[in-house]
Enzyme design. Sequence first.
Site, PDB file in Angstrom:
ATOM      1  N   CYS A   1       0.823  -1.215   0.000  1.00  0.00           N
ATOM      2  CA  CYS A   1       0.000   0.000   0.000  1.00  0.00           C
ATOM      3  C   CYS A   1       0.855   1.262   0.000  1.00  0.00           C
ATOM      4  O   CYS A   1       0.614   2.187  -0.789  1.00  0.00           O
ATOM      5  CB  CYS A   1      -0.959  -0.019   1.179  1.00  0.00           C
ATOM      6  SG  CYS A   1      -0.181  -0.391   2.760  1.00  0.00           S
TER       7      CYS A   1
HETATM    8  N1  LIG Z   1      -4.329  -4.050   5.211  1.00  0.00           N
HETATM    9  C1  LIG Z   1      -3.785  -3.366   4.217  1.00  0.00           C
HETATM   10  O1  LIG Z   1      -3.970  -2.156   4.078  1.00  0.00           O
HETATM   11  C2  LIG Z   1      -2.948  -4.080   3.203  1.00  0.00           C
HETATM   12  C3  LIG Z   1      -2.636  -5.407   3.290  1.00  0.00           C
HETATM   13  N2  LIG Z   1      -1.832  -5.995   2.363  1.00  0.00           N
HETATM   14  C4  LIG Z   1      -1.473  -7.393   2.464  1.00  0.00           C
HETATM   15  O2  LIG Z   1      -2.620  -8.195   2.198  1.00  0.00           O
HETATM   16  C5  LIG Z   1      -2.591  -9.383   2.979  1.00  0.00           C
HETATM   17  C6  LIG Z   1      -3.863  -9.428   3.833  1.00  0.00           C
HETATM   18  O3  LIG Z   1      -3.867  -8.273   4.641  1.00  0.00           O
HETATM   19  P1  LIG Z   1      -5.022  -7.981   5.702  1.00  0.00           P
HETATM   20  O4  LIG Z   1      -6.322  -8.416   5.172  1.00  0.00           O
HETATM   21  O5  LIG Z   1      -4.844  -6.593   6.136  1.00  0.00           O
HETATM   22  O6  LIG Z   1      -4.574  -8.964   6.871  1.00  0.00           O
HETATM   23  P2  LIG Z   1      -5.475  -9.536   8.043  1.00  0.00           P
HETATM   24  O7  LIG Z   1      -4.567  -9.830   9.169  1.00  0.00           O
HETATM   25  O8  LIG Z   1      -6.634  -8.627   8.276  1.00  0.00           O
HETATM   26  O9  LIG Z   1      -6.013 -10.901   7.421  1.00  0.00           O
HETATM   27  C7  LIG Z   1      -5.173 -11.940   7.010  1.00  0.00           C
HETATM   28  C8  LIG Z   1      -5.904 -13.261   7.243  1.00  0.00           C
HETATM   29  O10 LIG Z   1      -5.033 -14.322   6.879  1.00  0.00           O
HETATM   30  C9  LIG Z   1      -5.341 -15.457   7.688  1.00  0.00           C
HETATM   31  N3  LIG Z   1      -4.099 -16.174   7.971  1.00  0.00           N
HETATM   32  C10 LIG Z   1      -3.719 -17.323   7.394  1.00  0.00           C
HETATM   33  N4  LIG Z   1      -2.507 -17.702   7.808  1.00  0.00           N
HETATM   34  C11 LIG Z   1      -2.118 -16.815   8.703  1.00  0.00           C
HETATM   35  C12 LIG Z   1      -0.964 -16.705   9.497  1.00  0.00           C
HETATM   36  N5  LIG Z   1       0.025 -17.590   9.425  1.00  0.00           N
HETATM   37  N6  LIG Z   1      -0.893 -15.656  10.328  1.00  0.00           N
HETATM   38  C13 LIG Z   1      -1.887 -14.756  10.414  1.00  0.00           C
HETATM   39  N7  LIG Z   1      -3.012 -14.813   9.651  1.00  0.00           N
HETATM   40  C14 LIG Z   1      -3.124 -15.824   8.818  1.00  0.00           C
HETATM   41  C15 LIG Z   1      -6.042 -14.946   8.936  1.00  0.00           C
HETATM   42  O11 LIG Z   1      -7.295 -15.560   8.960  1.00  0.00           O
HETATM   43  P3  LIG Z   1      -7.618 -16.825   9.901  1.00  0.00           P
HETATM   44  O12 LIG Z   1      -7.076 -16.494  11.264  1.00  0.00           O
HETATM   45  O13 LIG Z   1      -9.107 -16.874   9.850  1.00  0.00           O
HETATM   46  O14 LIG Z   1      -6.956 -17.999   9.259  1.00  0.00           O
HETATM   47  C16 LIG Z   1      -6.231 -13.452   8.701  1.00  0.00           C
HETATM   48  O15 LIG Z   1      -7.559 -13.034   8.946  1.00  0.00           O
HETATM   49  C17 LIG Z   1      -1.307  -9.306   3.808  1.00  0.00           C
HETATM   50  O16 LIG Z   1      -0.263  -9.968   3.152  1.00  0.00           O
HETATM   51  C18 LIG Z   1      -1.023  -7.801   3.857  1.00  0.00           C
HETATM   52  O17 LIG Z   1       0.312  -7.535   4.083  1.00  0.00           O
HETATM   53  C19 LIG Z   1      -1.380  -5.304   1.294  1.00  0.00           C
HETATM   54  C20 LIG Z   1      -1.650  -3.993   1.137  1.00  0.00           C
HETATM   55  C21 LIG Z   1      -2.437  -3.253   2.108  1.00  0.00           C
HETATM   56  C1  LIG Z   2      -0.193   0.637   9.201  1.00  0.00           C
HETATM   57  C2  LIG Z   2       0.596  -0.603   8.892  1.00  0.00           C
HETATM   58  O1  LIG Z   2       1.004  -1.332   9.774  1.00  0.00           O
HETATM   59  N1  LIG Z   2       0.818  -0.859   7.608  1.00  0.00           N
HETATM   60  C3  LIG Z   2       1.548  -2.014   7.150  1.00  0.00           C
HETATM   61  C4  LIG Z   2       1.641  -1.980   5.631  1.00  0.00           C
HETATM   62  C5  LIG Z   2       0.573  -2.782   4.948  1.00  0.00           C
HETATM   63  C6  LIG Z   2       1.039  -3.299   3.621  1.00  0.00           C
HETATM   64  O2  LIG Z   2       0.798  -2.878   2.540  1.00  0.00           O
HETATM   65  O3  LIG Z   2       1.886  -4.238   3.764  1.00  0.00           O
HETATM   66  P1  LIG Z   2       2.307  -5.467   2.887  1.00  0.00           P
HETATM   67  O4  LIG Z   2       3.610  -5.160   2.302  1.00  0.00           O
HETATM   68  O5  LIG Z   2       2.386  -6.589   3.848  1.00  0.00           O
HETATM   69  O6  LIG Z   2       1.298  -5.741   1.864  1.00  0.00           O
HETATM   70  C7  LIG Z   2       2.973  -2.065   7.681  1.00  0.00           C
HETATM   71  O7  LIG Z   2       3.566  -1.031   7.907  1.00  0.00           O
HETATM   72  O8  LIG Z   2       3.506  -3.172   7.738  1.00  0.00           O
END
Ligand SMILES: NC(=O)C1=CN([C@@H]2O[C@H](COP(=O)(O)OP(=O)(O)OC[C@H]3O[C@@H](n4cnc5c(N)ncnc54)[C@H](OP(=O)(O)O)[C@@H]3O)[C@@H](O)[C@H]2O)C=CC1
Ligand SMILES: CC(=O)N[C@@H](CCC(=O)OP(=O)(O)O)C(=O)O
Length: 337
Positions: free
Chosen positions: A150
């Site tokens: 992001c």
């Molecule tokens: N949030 C953001 O703004 C952004 C996120 N991302 C990336 O997108 C992906 C998803 O992000 P986001 O939805 O925010 O993450 P969350 O933590 O909200 O959700 C990830 C889900 O993955 C599941 N999961 C499966 N394996 C694991 C593990 N080993 N450890 C922890 N959780 C696990 C969990 O569900 P359960 O416990 O039900 O199995 C959890 O709800 C990540 O790689 C993140 O870095 C990228 C850009 C922006």
């Molecule tokens: C506020 C906050 O904690 N933000 C996350 C970035 C989320 C993201 O884009 O991370 P990925 O590279 O895992 O997709 C961080 O700094 O790690």
Amino acid sequence: MTKVAIMGATGYAALELIKILLRNPDVEIVALTSRSEESPHISEIHPCLTGRLDLCCEALTPAEIAERSDFVFCALPHVASMEVIPDLLAEGCRVVDLSADYRLSDPAVYEKWYHHVHIDPTRLGSTVYGLPELWSEKIPDADLIANPGCYTSTAILGLAPLMAAGLIEPTGIIIDAKSGVSGAGRNPKLGTLYPECNESITAYGVGTHRHTPEIEEVLTTVGGEEVKVTFTPHLTPMNRGILATMYPRLTKAVSREELLGVYRTFYEGKPFVRIIDAIPATKNVSGTNYCDISVQFAGDQLIVFSATDNLIKGAAGVAVQNFNLMAGYPETTGLIV
Ligand SMILES: NC(=O)C1=CN([C@@H]2O[C@H](COP(=O)(O)OP(=O)(O)OC[C@H]3O[C@@H](n4cnc5c(N)ncnc54)[C@H](OP(=O)(O)O)[C@@H]3O)[C@@H](O)[C@H]2O)C=CC1
Ligand SMILES: CC(=O)N[C@@H](CCC(=O)OP(=O)(O)O)C(=O)O
């Protein structure tokens, strides 16, 4: 009808994926995953989906996912993603990975910044980086897309046009970025508890944030010279949104109007980048797939501003943009709200 699975369905990015994909009548969401053995209904996890999607979140293997679906959105944390993606690809699925596992091209750089040995290193360097505004031509035929981070997409979209035009020095770029707390995901952590982060802004990951090499690698590819940035992220007391305020040094004197013209030309025909006159604000892109960009001068110093919604243009929105290009749907399908 395209059959789609979402891994990590209980997370924040997955919720946004589901909401966007439900707007495409030619897509059927056929599988949702969670590690939970209780198989919760998706509406128990995300109540706003009540009456909109009748599926439970199951602990499925890659083979079971592949039996049902053609495309998989992998919305798992990094490391967890690379543990399943090789098997999904071997089973014939096409994958958009929202994690950072396939974004960098060098396994040693991955290990240095992520503190894990990469278990699928041969795909690094050949996986398509899914920023359609830069490399849309590579996306339609890809079987695996590395969805950008992001902060990285917000910064890169703001700097790429000037880097490509040779208008800014490749080193000494300062990127000061602020993110909403949803960027940290849904898993509870001390720093994202309400009393810890409300009414407070703090920098974190100073000099160590793992988006630094991603920004540098992509901008190096864009400009052809080695890019070095000082990237400082901040956690801000809002749910969503990223504002990157960036200080590159110009290679020659150029006016604000000329710079805005460079941006408009670079992003011509790109539906989700808006070059605006005013200073961007996260509230104007919240819930949308837009990235708003503008520039200002403070004396001789150029300042570039770029704003996105971390969960949409920073994650689920660009993931669906990539999916639309891979599956042959118009790029904007489900994404104009
Ligand atoms: N949030 C953001 O703004 C952004 C996120 N991302 C990336 O997108 C992906 C998803 O992000 P986001 O939805 O925010 O993450 P969350 O933590 O909200 O959700 C990830 C889900 O993955 C599941 N999961 C499966 N394996 C694991 C593990 N080993 N450890 C922890 N959780 C696990 C969990 O569900 P359960 O416990 O039900 O199995 C959890 O709800 C990540 O790689 C993140 O870095 C990228 C850009 C922006
Ligand atoms: C506020 C906050 O904690 N933000 C996350 C970035 C989320 C993201 O884009 O991370 P990925 O590279 O895992 O997709 C961080 O700094 O790690």
